[in-house]
Structure formats: C-alpha cells, structure tokens
Design a protein around this motif. Structure first.
Motif, PDB file in Angstrom:
ATOM      1  N   ALA A  31     -15.184  23.820  31.508  1.00  0.00           N
ATOM      2  CA  ALA A  31     -13.727  23.817  31.461  1.00  0.00           C
ATOM      3  C   ALA A  31     -13.228  25.257  31.472  1.00  0.00           C
ATOM      4  CB  ALA A  31     -13.236  23.087  30.215  1.00  0.00           C
ATOM      5  N   TYR A  33      -9.683  27.563  30.904  1.00  0.00           N
ATOM      6  CA  TYR A  33      -8.326  27.551  30.366  1.00  0.00           C
ATOM      7  C   TYR A  33      -7.728  28.939  30.471  1.00  0.00           C
ATOM      8  CZ  TYR A  33      -9.651  23.104  28.207  1.00  0.00           C
ATOM      9  OH  TYR A  33     -10.073  21.823  27.990  1.00  0.00           O
ATOM     10  N   LEU A  64      -5.061  24.767  32.954  1.00  0.00           N
ATOM     11  CA  LEU A  64      -6.376  24.242  32.641  1.00  0.00           C
ATOM     12  C   LEU A  64      -7.011  23.720  33.918  1.00  0.00           C
ATOM     13  CD1 LEU A  64      -6.075  20.796  30.829  1.00  0.00           C
ATOM     14  CD2 LEU A  64      -4.143  21.876  31.923  1.00  0.00           C
ATOM     15  N   CYS A  66     -11.301  23.709  35.930  1.00  0.00           N
ATOM     16  CA  CYS A  66     -12.757  23.670  35.800  1.00  0.00           C
ATOM     17  C   CYS A  66     -13.391  24.845  36.528  1.00  0.00           C
ATOM     18  CB  CYS A  66     -13.304  22.364  36.367  1.00  0.00           C
ATOM     19  SG  CYS A  66     -12.752  20.897  35.475  1.00  0.00           S
ATOM     20  N   ASP A 155     -12.430  17.499  35.263  1.00  0.00           N
ATOM     21  CA  ASP A 155     -11.686  17.006  34.111  1.00  0.00           C
ATOM     22  C   ASP A 155     -12.019  17.821  32.864  1.00  0.00           C
ATOM     23  OD1 ASP A 155     -10.254  15.754  32.171  1.00  0.00           O
ATOM     24  OD2 ASP A 155     -10.982  13.745  32.591  1.00  0.00           O
ATOM     25  N   PRO A 156     -11.256  18.903  32.615  1.00  0.00           N
ATOM     26  CA  PRO A 156     -11.534  19.733  31.434  1.00  0.00           C
ATOM     27  C   PRO A 156     -11.361  18.987  30.117  1.00  0.00           C
ATOM     28  CG  PRO A 156      -9.443  20.334  32.443  1.00  0.00           C
ATOM     29  CD  PRO A 156     -10.120  19.393  33.391  1.00  0.00           C
ATOM     30  N   ILE A 159     -14.701  17.388  29.521  1.00  0.00           N
ATOM     31  CA  ILE A 159     -15.691  18.400  29.142  1.00  0.00           C
ATOM     32  C   ILE A 159     -15.466  18.853  27.705  1.00  0.00           C
ATOM     33  CG2 ILE A 159     -16.482  20.761  29.621  1.00  0.00           C
ATOM     34  CD1 ILE A 159     -15.738  20.244  32.572  1.00  0.00           C
ATOM     35  N   THR A 160     -14.187  19.035  27.337  1.00  0.00           N
ATOM     36  CA  THR A 160     -13.859  19.572  26.023  1.00  0.00           C
ATOM     37  C   THR A 160     -14.056  18.556  24.909  1.00  0.00           C
ATOM     38  OG1 THR A 160     -12.272  21.097  27.009  1.00  0.00           O
ATOM     39  CG2 THR A 160     -12.012  20.622  24.662  1.00  0.00           C
ATOM     40  N   ALA A 165     -18.603  16.455  32.042  1.00  0.00           N
ATOM     41  CA  ALA A 165     -17.624  16.385  33.114  1.00  0.00           C
ATOM     42  C   ALA A 165     -17.513  14.958  33.638  1.00  0.00           C
ATOM     43  CB  ALA A 165     -18.029  17.322  34.255  1.00  0.00           C
TER      44      ALA A 165
END
Length: 470
Positions: A31, A33, A64, A66, A155-156, A159-160, A165
């Motif tokens: 991810a 940011y 945000l 990837c 898709d952060p 992942i977060t 992912a």
C-alpha cells in the motif's frame, strides 16, 4: 466411460494455477499513501498507523494507492518499489505499508508525471522479516490481444487491514486511450502515452497496483481514472519495451527525457488524401500546419501542407498519436516519417532527429544526474524555447548542448562557464548531443577550447590535481 460428474471441470486447471500465482504476486504488492509534508517523516507514519487501526479522529491520507516491489536487497536492508507519480510528489510524504503491518516513510528516487510512474525506496529496520517479501518479475509487453487473461492486484485497504492484496481475474478489453480522454492543451503539450484497458472494475485506490499475466509476470500498472469509476473498466500503463526504459531510468534516479518533433498537425481532410495510393492511407494521415524554422524537421525538408501517414511504421491519425510515437523515443534519435507533398502520389520517407521535449513540471522528482562531470561541467540535450510574446506561439530550437551544472571552483567555473550556456563546438568539432560532447573532450588532455553561443571561444584549462570535478 466416466460420468460427467467425475470429470475435472474445464476451469479446474486455471483455478489450480491461479491460487499460487496470486499468492506469489500479492507478496510483492504494498500500500502507498501520501500524508501532508512534514519535517518529521515519523509523524506521517504514526498518522497512517492510527488511520489503519481505525483510531477515531485520524484524518484520511491525501492519496492512497498501491505499489510493486521491484528489487529486494537484504544486505542493504533496502526495497525498491514502482508506483504512480501521483503518489510520489515532492509536496507530500510518501508512506509504504507492507501486508504484515510494517509502515515506513519512503524516499523518492525519481517521479515522472508524463508517464505517471515513480520509483521509491525504503530502508527497513534490522529486524524486518524478508521471508514473505517478494519482488515481481517485470516482463516486456508487446500489445497482447484483447481477450488475454490477466490478474489485477491492489486495494490498499485490503493490504492495510486484511494483510493481503485483493486480486481480480479479468481480460485485456482493448488498447489505446478513449476518444476524448486526452485533454486538449496548448501546444506543445506533453506526449499522451499509450494505455490499455482491462474489464475489471477497480477497488478504491487500486492505482499503482500490478497487472500480471498467467505466468506471474508484471505486464502493466493500474491507473485511477474517472472512466474507471464510470464502469468502463480499469485503465493501465503497458510495460512495453519503451516503458521499461522509463522504469530503468527512474530506478537510477534520472529525469525521463522525451523526444520532440515540434511540428503541429491536424487530421488530414478526406480530399487531401485522394491523391495518395490506397496502401499508404489505410490508417488515415495528418496535415502538417506548422514547421518551426529552423528546426530538425525543417532541415529534413518537411513543409507545412505535407501529409504524414506513418511515423516509425505506425499510422498517424492526429497530433496526440504523432507526439506519443515521437515521445517514446529519446532525444537525439531519428524518427522516420512517411510523407507526401500536396497533390503528389509519390511517398517521401524522411528521417528527423528528435529534440528534447520541453516538458516542465513542478511535481517531477530527480535525484541523480544522467550525464557525468568533465572538468566541473555537465551538459545535456537542450529543449526548445517557447516564445509567446508579440504574436502566436513559436519554438526556438537551440544548437549544440546545454550546460546543466557547473561545480564551484572547478576548471569550468574558473573559465566562466555558467549553467544555461550553449556549447556548439569542442575545438573544431561540431557538437549535437551530450555523447558527442563527452567523446570530443575525451581526446583533450591539456587545455580544451569550447565554442559557446554568443560568447565565442572559451578555453577550459587542465585542472589541478586537487581541483573539484565531482
């Protein structure tokens, strides 16, 4: 005869292959940011960790998306990551979040707004576990046909908060930009580089995520664009050989330079194409409306009123197509144009040496020079000057090479060389590229005479042993 129920489903082999492929590819996805710029990068990291753990009152990141791990260097504790330029700008702090939860501020190696690609690096702590970290192999895409199966990762948020992912199976739906997607801009606009589109709708913040083929090779980078939100699939950057050269330059920290013809064209009206043999006008053509005098195009005897049907073997339908073909070639290279004079059926193939595109952007990041120093001076390709005062826009093409850096107290500085000077000769040898300059000065061990535009000959003395030449 076995029953139908006992037979393996037709998609069984595909599913069996996809599960490990997605697992390997997702391990290279991170991810990315952007937080407000702060002198303390740890503050941005703390803010992201607070947001990731859903602490109340923590603001959303500015951007945000990837990224994809390109290089893993455990001895140096360094990871290199490919992402979008829109996620790596100098006026914000770029933060990387790994699936296992480690969050680190990144250093931008280089960012190029024209291609919308950037490369950043992070230095990980000594206890960082490299076991589950993967680099993704990058392939060379060659306009794979519509219908080619791909996997889009990203898709952060996943992942977060879910530590992996998200992945979507899809196909390449078509090539090229949508009609109207290239915003009209005053000439000379940056080249509108090629894109392709996949049929999967993006998850929030998917931009920058890798697109892989069924061999697990990265062939593209997802983009965030308005058309994706409108249900037209996801736009992507193709990692063709030309784009791979851009990635290599970004990894080195270089400015990405684009080729430039400097002419203006419009789609050729049907009546202007009637005299051209049919085999030469299958892709249409463009009518040349402006050729700067002097310029490489003028030297090659391209004139206003000529018709261009192809550039380097590719059909040319409009200004954006011509600029993209030229833009993906580096300055100093030649582009071959298939042209016709007005009312002539005889093709003329001419070669034009490309200049450097005068792209200017405050969001570009460069951390390493492309050219070396010689006696304290560094040179590069000159970009044409844009002249707008007192009439319509014109371009002034410059000869020789441009001085980009001069080291204080060096031999070049003592001789009076300044940034922005134009060097057109070394001794009696004309100079038309940085490589020609460095080849020419290599033969001078003693004082070297340089001819500068507007200043005449300037002699660069042989430097003292301890003189700065870095």
């Amino acid at each position: 005869m076995p029953s139908l129920a006992a037979e393996k489903p037709p998609l069984g082999d595909l599913q069996t292959a996809l599960i490990p492929l997605i697992s390997r590819s997702a391990a290279a996805c991170v991810a990315v940011y952007q937080a407000p710029l702060s002198p303390d990068a740890n503050a941005a990291v703390d803010q992201l960790n607070g947001w990731a753990s859903q602490q109340p009152g923590v603001p959303l990141p500015l951007q945000l998306g990837c990224g994809t791990i390109l290089e893993v260097d455990p001895p140096q504790r360094r990871l290199t990551i490919l992402t979008l330029a829109s996620l790596a700008t100098p006026n914000a702090t770029t933060v990387i979040r790994f699936p296992e939860g480690t969050t680190l501020a990144a250093r931008i190696l280089a960012s190029d707004p024209v291609s919308n690609l950037a490369v950043v690096e992070v230095t990980v702590p000594e206890l960082f576990d490299f076991t589950d970290v993967r680099r993704l192999a990058v392939g060379s895409m060659h306009r794979e046909p519509a219908g080619t199966l791909i996997v889009a990762l990203g898709d952060p948020l996943a992942i977060t908060r879910e530590h992996a992912a998200a992945a979507k199976l899809g196909i390449i739906s078509r090539w090229g930009r949508d009609i109207g997607s290239v915003v009209s801009a005053p000439f000379p606009a940056p080249p509108a580089l090629p894109q392709f589109r996949i049929d999967t709708l993006p998850d929030p913040g998917v931009g920058g995520g890798p697109i892989v083929d069924l061999h697990g090779t990265m062939i593209g980078v997802s983009l965030n664009d308005p058309a994706s939100v409108q249900g037209q699939g996801t736009a992507a950057i193709p990692l063709t050989p030309a784009f791979l050269q851009i990635v290599t330059g970004l990894q080195a920290g270089y400015e990405i330079e684009y080729g430039f013809l400097g002419i203006t064209v419009v789609p050729a009206p049907a009546e202007a194409l009637l005299h051209i043999p049919e085999q030469h006008r299958q892709g249409g053509g463009v009518l040349v409306t402006y050729v700067p005098p002097p310029s490489p195009s003028a030297t090659a005897e391209l004139h206003a009123g000529d018709i261009i049907t192809e550039a380097n073997g590719h059909p040319v339908r409009n200004q954006a197509a011509l600029d993209a073909i030229a833009g993906l070639q580096p300055p100093g290279t030649e582009i071959e144009l298939s042209t016709f004079r007005p009312n002539s059926a005889t093709p003329r193939n001419i070669k034009v040496k490309l200049a450097k595109h005068p792209v200017e952007s405050k969001s570009r990041v460069v951390t390493a020079p492309r050219q070396p120093l010689w006696r304290g001076v560094r040179v590069g390709f000159p970009a044409p000057l844009i002249v707008t005062t007192g009439g319509p826009l014109t371009l002034l093409f410059l000869d020789g090479v441009t001085v980009t850096d001069v080291v204080a107290d060096s031999a070049a500085a003592i001789a009076g060389i300044k940034s922005g000077d134009q060097i057109i000769k070394v001794g009696e040898q004309p100079i038309d590229s940085p490589q020609a300059f460095y080849d020419a000065v290599a033969s001078w061990s003693a004082s070297a005479p340089l001819t500068l535009v507007g200043r005449g000959e300037v002699v660069i003395p042989e430097p003292e042993a301890d003189a700065p030449n870095r």
